[in-house]
Write an enzyme that holds these catalytic residues in place. Structure first.
Site, short mmCIF file in Angstrom:
data_model
loop_
_atom_site.label_atom_id
_atom_site.label_comp_id
_atom_site.label_asym_id
_atom_site.label_seq_id
_atom_site.Cartn_x
_atom_site.Cartn_y
_atom_site.Cartn_z
N SER A 242 24.39 28.74 -17.11
CA SER A 242 23.09 28.53 -16.49
C SER A 242 23.22 28.92 -15.02
O SER A 242 24.31 29.26 -14.56
CB SER A 242 22.69 27.06 -16.60
OG SER A 242 23.56 26.31 -15.77
N LYS A 243 22.12 28.82 -14.29
CA LYS A 243 22.14 29.18 -12.86
C LYS A 243 23.23 28.41 -12.12
O LYS A 243 23.92 28.94 -11.26
CB LYS A 243 20.78 28.89 -12.24
CG LYS A 243 19.76 29.95 -12.56
CD LYS A 243 18.90 30.26 -11.35
CE LYS A 243 18.14 31.54 -11.57
NZ LYS A 243 16.76 31.36 -11.89
N ARG A 244 23.35 27.14 -12.48
CA ARG A 244 24.33 26.27 -11.84
C ARG A 244 25.75 26.84 -11.97
O ARG A 244 26.60 26.68 -11.10
CB ARG A 244 24.22 24.91 -12.55
CG ARG A 244 25.21 23.86 -12.24
CD ARG A 244 24.76 22.56 -12.92
NE ARG A 244 24.69 22.70 -14.39
CZ ARG A 244 25.73 22.48 -15.20
NH1 ARG A 244 26.89 22.13 -14.71
NH2 ARG A 244 25.60 22.59 -16.50
N GLY A 246 26.48 30.06 -12.25
CA GLY A 246 26.61 31.41 -11.70
C GLY A 246 25.89 32.47 -12.50
O GLY A 246 26.14 33.66 -12.35
#
Ligand code: GLU
Length: 357
Positions: A242-244, A246
């Site tokens: 996920s964005k968290r 990377g």
């Protein structure tokens, strides 16, 4: 099939070139370079609601920044819709596909009946053997392929091994919608065949599609390209990226000051290795890469490793090289002035749908 390797990267332009897409592009590019073949680029913009030109531009820009050049012009899948229709109609003429006319309510009842029996929803083939003269007057109908009903469809995958799909689980899926538009499943096969693609390298979320696509290849009597479904990238904690973790667009890495060489080195090592070599130049990767050496297990994205590799690649560069990169990157750096994006980056101009002559 000719001996020359032809790979392709086929992103759907629904967002930026994310890190997983960049790795798929890299593996296609490395394999093409390693074998002295070519890599083509196809923008899968058939889904008009989800596709947009800004995403296409961002993908071309991201590939160019990474130096992952493609051969020839990028192909628009949407522009090839007449050819997709032609092949679907040819399959009907050959008796390998048929028009079906069920209503949405009939389809829903079919799904409901399957669910009640604990079966996966599948089309019951009710138009498969009916005479075309029975078609409701004025109805357009969707084209469905006649999938085999017994035996199994085998995908010979260079990463996953031999994967077997019982044909009873493959129903007569739609290849051309009643509005005349192809489905993704069909468009991919026709395009890969027409573009002369010999090797399909893509995420393993497409593995089950490979079975359905094999049905279309077989119906047309076309050779099935070599298939390699590479494992998806997970976060350091093993969860879906996920964005968290990377899962950003590659332009975000450019803005954070990462070097393309470092990012490519890092991505290459996600799921593939060459002995204990951690640090690789692009030349090394080209000479060492083989798709058969990619692992089956999901790779884990680790920011700290990427950071460390970036430092190594920076220290390997001369001050003059680094300075030039710094100047070229300045407009993109985080918090930097929002200068207009350069239209010429990396090794190739980013223009869409095609570069002016
Ligand atoms: N357009 C698909 C995607 O972005 C890839 C299809 C393929 O590689 O066959 O996931």
């Amino acid at each position: 099939m000719s001996d020359k390797v032809v790979t392709r990267f086929a992103p759907s332009p629904t967002g930026y070139l994310h890190i997983g897409g960049a790795r798929t592009a890299l593996f296609n590019w490395l394999y093409a370079k390693h074998t002295d073949g070519t890599m083509l680029l196809r923008i899968e913009d058939t889904d008009r609601e989800r596709s947009n030109d800004a995403a296409t531009a961002a993908i071309l820009d991201g590939l160019s920044w990474l130096g992952l050049s493609w051969d020839g012009e990028a192909v628009s899948q949407f522009e090839r819709a007449p050819r997709h229709r032609e092949v679907a109609e040819e399959l009907v003429r050959m008796g390998k596909a048929y028009y079906s006319y069920e209503t949405p309510a009939e389809l829903e009842a079919m799904r409901e009946a399957a669910r009640a029996k604990g079966l996966p929803p599948r089309y019951d083939g009710r138009w498969r053997d009916r005479d075309p003269s029975e078609a409701p007057a004025g109805a357009k109908g969707a084209i469905r392929i006649k999938a085999p009903t017994a035996g199994e469809t085998v995908v010979h995958d260079r990463v996953q091994g031999e994967v077997r799909f019982p044909n009873k689980d493959l129903d007569d899926f739609i290849i051309l919608r009643s509005d005349g538009n192809p489905t993704y499943m069909h468009a991919v096969v026709v395009d890969d065949h027409d573009m002369g693609v010999t090797h399909i390298i893509r995420g393993d979320d497409h593995l089950t599609n490979a079975a359905r696509q094999t049905v279309i290849y077989d119906a047309m009597g076309w050779d099935v390209p070599s298939m390699s479904h590479i494992p998806l990238i997970h976060g350091a904690d093993g969860a879906k990226l996920s964005k968290r973790h990377g899962a950003l667009g590659v332009e975000a890495y450019r803005a954070m000051g990462y070097l393309p060489e470092a990012l490519l080195n890092y991505l290459a090592r996600l799921g593939w290795s060459h002995g204990d070599d951690e640090i690789m130049s692009i030349k090394d990767m080209i000479s060492w890469f083989d798709i058969g050496d990619v692992n089956k297990g999901a790779a884990r994205f680790d920011f700290a490793k990427l950071e460390a590799l970036n430092g190594v690649h920076m220290r390997r560069m001369s001050d003059a090289e680094l300075f030039d990169i710094f100047i070229a990157t300045l407009p993109y750096l985080e918090g930097g002035r929002r200068w207009p994006r350069a239209s010429t980056t990396g090794t190739r101009r980013s223009c869409w749908p095609r570069c002016p002559a």
